[in-house]
Design an enzyme around this catalytic site. Structure first.
Site, short mmCIF file in Angstrom:
data_model
loop_
_atom_site.label_atom_id
_atom_site.label_comp_id
_atom_site.label_asym_id
_atom_site.label_seq_id
_atom_site.Cartn_x
_atom_site.Cartn_y
_atom_site.Cartn_z
N HIS A 96 75.41 66.91 58.65
CA HIS A 96 75.68 65.62 57.96
C HIS A 96 75.69 65.88 56.50
O HIS A 96 75.73 64.80 55.74
CB HIS A 96 74.54 64.67 58.22
CG HIS A 96 74.26 64.42 59.57
ND1 HIS A 96 73.73 64.89 60.61
CD2 HIS A 96 74.81 63.06 60.35
CE1 HIS A 96 73.74 64.31 62.03
NE2 HIS A 96 74.47 63.16 61.93
N HIS A 110 71.94 67.52 74.62
CA HIS A 110 71.54 67.54 73.23
C HIS A 110 70.81 66.28 72.77
O HIS A 110 71.19 65.31 72.92
CB HIS A 110 73.01 67.60 72.51
CG HIS A 110 73.00 67.55 70.62
ND1 HIS A 110 72.27 68.38 70.04
CD2 HIS A 110 72.99 66.31 70.12
CE1 HIS A 110 72.40 68.06 68.66
NE2 HIS A 110 72.77 66.81 68.55
#
Length: 766
Positions: free
Chosen positions: A704, A651
């Site tokens: 986020h 990732h």
């Protein structure tokens, strides 16, 4: 000779700002209480600098979220989508609009996504990316910086305002329209900067620190011309106020002819990162101008080698008038912890080698004293030399077995058994996954209860058995929730882990840890980087137990979750007595052992995250190949021991891939997942020119931000991805781990993601 720093940590010595912001966002404190907490932190920071004896202290280095976001507000570059929530009676966006830009806003019928976020050069700090449109207008909103200047007057601080320069501000941002060049906006932007400089002059300011970090990069002719025209315009009618062009993180000497031609009054250079640039600068920087020497490392936590720093200062002093020299930190101290004195449990040997922000203030001032009158501080000079030498000679640094293992590596240790096409067929048969398989990146919400139990366990308030029983139950619930949501590949949730680097460092030899050495990653997100002081090895398995327990709870595949060697390196404070590549190779061998043990335990999918791979890329293109060669080698070393049937994932987040896409392919991970949602799949442009051979999971929603995406929103992003990727390449996943989110929003978001994947499957988009 003057002393100053470029910036100071702003989260509070015990993360007071983090806690205050999160309480404000949840409605537990008022706006006035949040503002008061910010004022207290600023005052504490300035008092520390006053007590240390600095000649100038930065102002406007404090931020409630991000310094680039502050500049966006200051120059009036708030994107149009936020206009509906701006108070029409106010002159500038308020705090709630400010936070909406950073985090998004979803309440009372309002649904506005956050602005894009990416890494600040080669650091782990994330900044909010400015957005620019054609014919954009700017206006000055200087309330923040002016009010902070008023605060300094009450304390007796000699203030040095810090702003991001106009060219770097444009380069940090993105054009949000086609056929438009953001440099067309300079004629509109520069008058706002001139107004700001005028207001600062009215406040009696002597120096303004103008951060232009892009001056250390490889500039195009257009960018060079932007610098020339901008500073020619900015420096008209300054009437005594002085501009300090501030560079950091690399060598500015490649652009010294350009920099020397700009009508500024001073230049700051990073001599910690690039000490060899000094001779070039001394030969070309005009002698009538000031020069700031960044000799105290603002990026790492090792005690300053006073002897080496004094040699650099003496070299400059031999060719420069002392009253035109400044001694400084290499960059803002934003990147290091507050105060070593808080760390009561560090070993005395290692503690003697360290220096945090508070101690770096003292080092800057001491260097001036040691240069002007070394006889008065000879005892301290001798003590510094002894400390530096003791670290280099310490027996705790070296493990002969580790060095012997590295020396015996061969080219076969860096290669998978078969090429990807063969591996993919075998993995498809073994895993039996549908088209567009769904998964998450790794972590699940670390609730207040999880954090409380971990804290109690660390303080010996609960037994090992009680703690593990709690973690097992949290893991079981996470597995059931993932099954109910309909995810194809599960994760165990990582409830036993504090941080994706710290958790591994705690189990590896060669690392040590702190209690309060927090640094800001973005907004209220803080990390506590481990300290790598010696050779690295893995005494025993680190993740096998919890991963296999989770796999035994479900028939669906559960990924083994590891952090990659480059990310562990980048997100730690790294020893500086050997090349970083050597340290990374040692970490890679430790991760390789863990990968092998996971496979032996029956784990079929293993994810080795490298979100910091792009972050570590040198700013100068000439240095990039060497870095990429060893960084890619370290990933391959860590992951190449497994059979063809074992699927390796990795990732990466908040990175621009265009210039390194071929190297990412060389990592040869079976599946790569990347952050894409805030940029609306813009990062996939890198995959248009270069046909990436392996599988890709572009993030389809922003973790986020607390807002929940709609099914339509995720579907649109998947369709965009399919314009670039082949259907059998595409995985479906969030942007990043879900550790910082709440369960309610997490479940809703993942349900939307799974429903969108099913919708695209059912449309026959294959």
């Amino acid at each position: 000779m003057k002393t100053h720093i470029l910036g100071y940590p702003r989260i509070g010595s015990k993360r007071e700002l983090k806690h205050a912001c999160e309480k404000y966002w949840s409605g537990r404190i008022s706006k006035d209480e949040l503002l008061e907490e910010g004022r207290k932190i600023r005052e504490s920071n300035w008092r520390a600098q006053l007590d240390a004896g600095l000649d100038f202290s930065p102002v406007n280095d404090f931020s409630f979220y991000d310094q680039v976001l502050d500049m966006i507000v200051m120059i009036g570059a708030v994107p149009g989508r936020y206009q509906e929530i701006i108070d029409k009676d106010s002159k500038a966006p308020g705090l709630d609009v400010y936070f909406a830009m950073a985090r998004g806003k979803q309440e009372n019928g309002i649904d506005i996504p956050a602005m894009e976020m990416t890494k600040w050069f080669d650091t782990n700090y994330h900044y909010i990316v400015p957005e620019f449109v054609q014919d954009q207008k700017f206006q000055l909103n200087a309330e923040k910086i002016l009010s902070e200047l008023e605060e300094t007057k009450k304390l007796g601080v000699n203030p040095k305002p810090v702003i991001i320069g106009p060219v770097s501000m444009l380069l940090l941002g993105k054009e949000k329209e086609n056929d438009f060049d953001k440099f067309e906006l300079l004629s509109e932007l520069l008058p706002v900067y001139r107004k700001l400089i005028h207001k600062l002059r009215e406040n009696g300011i002597e120096w303004i620190q103008v951060d232009e970090p892009y001056l250390v990069t490889d500039l195009s002719e257009e960018e060079k011309e932007a610098y020339r025209s901008s500073y020619s315009e900015l420096t008209k009618e300054l009437d005594g106020i002085k501009l300090m062009l501030t560079t950091y993180f690399d060598d500015v000497s490649k652009n010294i002819d350009l920099v020397s031609s700009l009508p500024s009054h001073g230049l700051h250079i990073d001599l910690s990162r690039a000490p060899d640039q000094l001779d070039v600068i001394l030969g070309k920087w005009p002698k009538e101008k000031c020069l700031s020497l960044g000799v105290v490392n603002g990026r790492n936590i090792w005690k300053n080698n006073i002897e080496n720093s004094l040699a650099l200062i003496k070299n400059a002093s031999g060719q420069w008038d002392d009253d035109k020299l400044f001694i400084a930190t290499s960059c803002s101290l934003l990147h290091v912890p507050y105060d070593l004195r808080l760390e009561k449990k560090l070993s005395s040997e290692i503690r003697d080698w360290l220096s945090f922000a508070q101690q770096k203030l003292q080092e800057v001032v001491f260097l001036k004293q040691a240069f002007l009158d070394p006889g008065k501080v000879q005892e301290e000079l001798d003590a510094n030399k002894t400390s530096i030498q003791s670290r280099l000679e310490s027996k705790v640094l070296h493990q002969p077995k580790v060095r012997d293992r590295v020396a015996k590596l061969t080219s076969d240790d860096y290669k998978r058994g078969s090429e990807f096409a063969i591996r993919k067929k075998l993995q498809k048969e073994m895993l039996g996954l549908p088209m567009f398989p769904t998964t998450t990146i790794g972590s699940f919400p670390q609730t207040k209860e999880v954090r409380k139990w971990r804290s109690r366990f660390k303080r010996n308030k609960v037994s090992v058995e009680e703690y593990e029983k709690f973690i097992l139950e949290e893991t079981k619930q996470a597995i059931r929730k993932q099954e109910n949501i309909g995810l194809d590949v599960l994760v165990h949730g990582e409830f036993e882990r504090n941080d994706m680097v710290e958790y591994f460092g705690e189990q590896l030899d060669g690392f040590t840890f702190t209690r309060y050495a927090w640094v800001q990653s973005y907004g209220s997100r803080c990390v506590k980087p481990p300290i790598i002081f010696g050779d690295i090895s893995r005494p025993k398995p680190m993740t096998v137990d919890w991963t296999t327990k989770a796999q035994n709870m479900t028939d669906r595949p559960v990924k083994g979750m590891l952090t990659g060697p480059v990310t562990i390196l980048q997100w730690s404070f790294v020893r500086d007595d050997q090349p970083r590549s050597e340290t990374a190779t040692q970490i890679a061998l430790a991760i390789r052992d863990e990968v092998s043990d996971l496979e032996s335990a029956g784990v079929k999918i293993i994810q080795v995250d490298e979100p910091a791979l792009r972050e570590g890329l040198p700013l100068s293109k000439e240095n990039r190949k060497q870095y990429l060669d060893w960084a890619i080698d370290c990933f391959r070393l860590a992951t190449s021991s497994v059979k063809d049937e074992t699927q390796i994932h990795t990732h990466m987040c908040y990175s621009e891939f265009n210039d390194i896409i071929e190297h990412i392919a060389l990592m040869d991970a079976d599946v790569i997942t990347i952050e894409c949602s805030r940029s609306q799949m813009e990062l996939l442009d890198a995959f248009i020119q270069f046909r990436y051979p392996n599988d890709i999971g572009p993030g389809v929603y922003d973790i986020h931000s607390p807002r929940v995406p709609s099914i339509k929103e995720v579907t649109v992003l998947l369709e965009k991805a399919l314009e670039v990727l082949a259907p059998d390449q595409l995985w479906v996943n969030p942007d990043c781990g879900l550790k910082t989110r709440k369960w309610e929003e997490t479940e809703k978001s993942l349900l939307a993601m799974v429903d969108a994947a099913n919708e695209v499957r059912n449309r026959g988009s294959v």
